[in-house]
Write an enzyme that holds these catalytic residues in place. Structure first.
Site: not given
Length: 460
Positions: A185, A315
């Site tokens: 989870h 980037s």
């Protein structure tokens, strides 16, 4: 331009092209989109024409002269360099008739040219009477679809998938002693090894490989011999056995006649099923790529358990940034494949009475999925998975900070005391050991004896 004639009249065809009137009509009326009929399908169609000529000769329905001319032209095309003569788009008749005729015309005109004839004269080779003899587009095109699918799966996808499994297996061994915190989870769970985590990825892909290999059985069934509606009209006795024999010899694949010709023309469940296995593979690869992206996130402010290979700057504005670009590219490939799966399903459902009429779009999407997955898996394996390294310090920090180590104490303290200790540690920002000592549940020596992450990972 030269003029050629078909049943509807005169058509102008470029002088230097080997295709004829019917191909030109298709070019004129179905010119939209950049998607050409995959060359794998063209090659399969050429194989069929070659093998049909040999079968017809064996049965006495085609003389040796015409057979030799067709076989020689087909072999020359199969050697390569004729792509410009197969210009038709995927967006055409749903039976693939136009591409079938494109191949018939090119083979006929190439044979005519080699024997000093006039292109488009249909003399001494006729595209219908000789090249298409004992065939219909309705059985030829689905046969080509299966041949192209089998060869693409076996020559491209299965080797790429097997390679990725072996690369992951190497990481399973490399990471077998690297203990980390598992997550369920998205939350902290009990310890495991990084090798165990990677073994799950490898197992997923093995199951996919088994499913894909199993799907080949029905793809080996060929529709050839069914002709127009499945009854075999105008097919001489013995033709099916002969052409299958030659196709097996030509491709080195164990093709067999379709078990039912009516379903072989009217539906494409074998391709829908096989592409379903490709969709399952896309699901597995998406999960793997997503997991690895998160496991290496950071490098300082994320999970940071893995170091990514530094392949290229990540980037244009942030210097020194390294991104999981291979993961993202593979995820996009998988998204495309899952979209293709829906198209294949819709196409497969359009079997109107005796003929499915979405054949080109089914095989186009199928082969695109095979190509994308094959190339994507190879790049992902070579340029990403192989270069992954473990951030051992981060793994150890996470283990030291994990509250779920309390699970090892449950057999001794019981569920309620363990919950109280874990919540105390969380709310007071102290370690689990400190919480147990403060509550008087255990001594430091007892805690260290009971809570050993390496002993909690099992033998799987």
């Amino acid at each position: 331009m030269r003029q050629e004639k078909d049943s509807l009249g005169i058509v102008e065809v470029p002088e230097d092209k080997l295709y004829g009137a019917q191909t030109m009509r298709s070019r004129n009326f179905f010119s939209w989109g950049p998607e050409l009929m995959p060359y794998e399908v063209i090659r399969a169609l050429v194989w069929i024409k070659k093998c049909a000529a040999q079968a017809n000769q064996d049965l006495g329905f085609l003389d040796s002269k015409h057979c030799d001319m067709i076989v020689a032209a087909a072999d020359e095309i199969l050697e390569g360099g004729f792509e410009e003569h197969f210009p038709l788009k995927v967006w055409q008749t749903g039976s693939g008739t136009q591409s079938n005729m494109n191949v018939n015309e090119v083979i006929a005109n190439l044979a005519i040219r080699h024997h000093g004839g006039v292109l488009g004269s249909k003399d001494p080779i006729h595209p219908n009477d000789h090249v298409n003899k004992s065939q219909s587009s309705n059985d030829v095109f689905p046969t080509a679809m299966h041949i192209a699918a089998v060869i693409s799966l076996k020559n491209k996808l299965i080797p790429a998938l097997d390679h990725m499994i072996r690369v992951l297996d190497a990481k399973v061994e490399e990471f077998r002693h690297d203990v980390k915190i598992g997550r369920t989870h998205l939350m902290d769970a009990v310890p495991m090894t990084l090798g165990q985590e990677f073994s799950g990825y490898s197992s997923q892909l093995r199951h996919c490989l088994e499913s894909i290999a199993f799907s080949l059985a029905h793809l080996y069934e060929l529709a050839i011999g069914a002709t127009a509606v499945g009854t075999g009209l105008n097919v001489p006795e013995g033709f099916v056995e002969k052409i299958i024999h030659y196709l097996r010899k030509e491709t080195d694949e164990p093709f067999i006649p379709a078990s039912n010709y009516f379903s072989a023309l009217s539906c494409h469940d074998a391709l829908v099923d096989a592409h379903g296995s490709l969709a399952t593979l896309a699901c597995a690869l998406t999960k793997i790529a997503t997991d690895l992206s998160f496991l290496g996130s950071g490098p300082r402010c994320g999970l940071g358990e893995l170091f990514f290979p530094e392949n290229e700057p990540g980037s244009s504005i942030m210097p020194g940034k390294v991104n999981p670009t291979q993961c993202e590219a593979l995820q996009m490939v998988c998204a495309q494949v899952l979209g293709n799966n829906q198209t294949v399903i819709i196409g497969g459902s359009r079997g109107n009475f005796e003929l499915n009429v979405m054949k080109p779009v089914i095989i186009y999407n199928f082969l695109q999925s095979v190509d994308l997955l094959s190339e994507g898996m190879r790049a992902f394996s070579e340029f990403f998975v192989k270069g992954l390294k473990v951030n051992k310090a981060r793994l150890q920090d996470n283990i030291n900070n994990s509250l779920m180590l309390v699970t090892a104490l449950a057999p001794v303290l019981g569920y309620d005391k363990c919950s109280k200790a874990a919540l105390k540690a969380f709310h007071e920002s102290i370690s689990l050991k400190e919480a147990c000592l403060a509550l008087g549940y255990l001594s430091e020596k007892e805690f260290d004896r009971l809570v050993v992450p390496e002993n909690m990972v099992g033998n799987h």
